[in-house]
Design an enzyme around this catalytic site. Structure first.
Site, PDB file in Angstrom:
ATOM      1  N   CYS A 160       0.796  -1.227   0.000  1.00  0.00           N
ATOM      2  CA  CYS A 160       0.000   0.000   0.000  1.00  0.00           C
ATOM      3  C   CYS A 160       0.829   1.277   0.000  1.00  0.00           C
ATOM      4  CB  CYS A 160      -0.941   0.007   1.199  1.00  0.00           C
ATOM      5  SG  CYS A 160      -2.179  -1.311   1.181  1.00  0.00           S
ATOM      6  N   ASN A 161       2.071   1.219   0.432  1.00  0.00           N
ATOM      7  CA  ASN A 161       2.913   2.417   0.435  1.00  0.00           C
ATOM      8  C   ASN A 161       3.553   2.689  -0.915  1.00  0.00           C
ATOM      9  OD1 ASN A 161       4.473  -0.004   1.840  1.00  0.00           O
ATOM     10  ND2 ASN A 161       5.976   1.106   0.611  1.00  0.00           N
TER      11      ASN A 161
END
Length: 372
Positions: A160-161
């Site tokens: 997700c980053n």
């Protein structure tokens, strides 16, 4: 012999924070576009379709602060219910959805930037919901007939980053190639990354993620571009929480499965200040000087923890919570869905500062400082 001179020092934000990046050309946002899969469902509809009756699992879905998600659900079985797809079918689903959504998001992004496919010089694709070789960038270049000389990169498996990791890469490329258009493209087919085993662990994951793709066009050396400029990045990996978020092989399920430690919202929140302070270090800026916060829509508890630890207001994260409500967690591209909403809102003013924040496996926190 010396003379003592009384001095009062006032630290003000630098007029031109571009000096902080060490780049002679500053990358600016030129356009943004998003796309989702074909069908959306309320949380209640998903529970009914998957025939989930366990009250604890139903509570996880219904108290997620998510109204709807775009999903490509498993096919129906002959006797009713849904078939649990084998890993091979999930990889096929990922390829089909990631390419389709990615193409549509890229075209929308270029339209937003007033550009065409022929203007594209670098394509950086991000995905963690499946594995492709050749990579997603190659498949999209072929699908859309993009110039085969277009340079490309793929960021796979960072979770997700990863959207901000990609922006860091493309901002550097852009600064080295002034006047040329680069695009960050995040395409996540979260419907291809699930496991159905009736446990609370998988219920949390299955209640959270949705399909989505987002693209951001960037360019340097063109002062006519009205979008914000990228000033600085900060990154932090919480090595003590390396296994708290992971996507690995589940032998019992015979497929890849995502694991989220229940403590991860508090771990991320507790370390958010470290990264924010590093990002603003040397700029003369305080957190209160940041007018716009675009935070990854990681989940209700994660957002709440970030808000508390950074001293933000609910208004500061209105786009973050709105994206979570309308789409769920879209993984790497979530923050760009929020940026698109901010751009459409039309409230930014020249000189405003913004912070982009993403969180993911590692456990990792990424931030970027931008200015309009």
């Amino acid at each position: 012999m010396g003379v003592d001179v009384s001095m009062t020092t006032s630290i003000e934000p630098a007029e031109d924070l571009s000096v902080l990046s060490g780049l002679t050309e500053i990358t600016r946002f030129a356009g943004v576009g998003t796309a989702v899969s074909a069908s959306s469902y309320s949380q209640s509809e998903v529970l009914d379709i998957l025939d989930v009756e366990d009250p604890k699992i139903r509570s996880v879905f219904l108290n997620s602060a998510i109204d709807r998600r775009f999903l490509t659900l498993p096919p129906e079985s002959p006797g009713g219910g849904r078939v649990s797809e084998p890993q091979g079918d999930l990889l096929d689903k990922h390829k089909e959805l990631a390419v389709d959504m990615g193409c549509r998001a890229l075209e929308a992004c270029l339209k937003s930037a007033g550009a065409t496919l022929s203007d594209l010089r670098h394509l950086c694709c991000v995905t963690s919901t499946g594995f492709l070789t050749p990579g997603l960038s190659a498949l999209i270049i072929r699908e859309l007939g993009i110039d085969p000389h277009c340079s490309r990169s793929d960021i796979v498996g960072m979770g997700c980053n990863a959207g901000l990791n990609a922006l860091n890469v493309v901002a550097g490329w852009s600064a080295a190639h002034p006047g040329e258009l680069g695009v960050v493209l995040c395409s996540e087919a979260c419907s291809a990354a699930y496991a159905l085993d009736g446990t609370m662990r998988t219920a949390v994951v299955n209640s959270l993620f949705g399909d989505g793709s987002a693209a951001l066009a960037v360019i340097s050396g063109d002062g006519r571009v009205p979008g914000p400029r990228v000033l600085k990045f900060a990154s932090y990996i919480i090595t003590d929480a390396l296994d708290a978020m992971r996507y690995d092989w589940d032998r019992d399920q015979d497929r890849f499965s995502f694991f989220l430690d229940p403590q991860i919202p508090y771990v991320v929140g507790a370390h958010a200040e470290i990264v924010a302070d590093r990002l603003l270090s040397g700029t003369g800026l305080r957190r209160s000087d940041i007018g716009h916060w675009l935070v990854h829509s990681g989940g209700k508890k994660v957002i709440d923890s970030v808000v508390v630890n950074l001293g933000l207001s609910r208004h500061d994260v209105r786009h973050t919570t709105g994206v979570l409500r309308d789409y769920g967690n879209l993984s790497s591209g979530s923050f760009l869905f929020s940026y698109e909403r901010l751009a459409e809102e039309g409230v930014t003013r020249p000189g405003d500062y913004g912070v982009l924040m993403t969180m993911g496996p590692g456990s990792t926190i990424e931030m970027a400082l931008i200015q309009w």
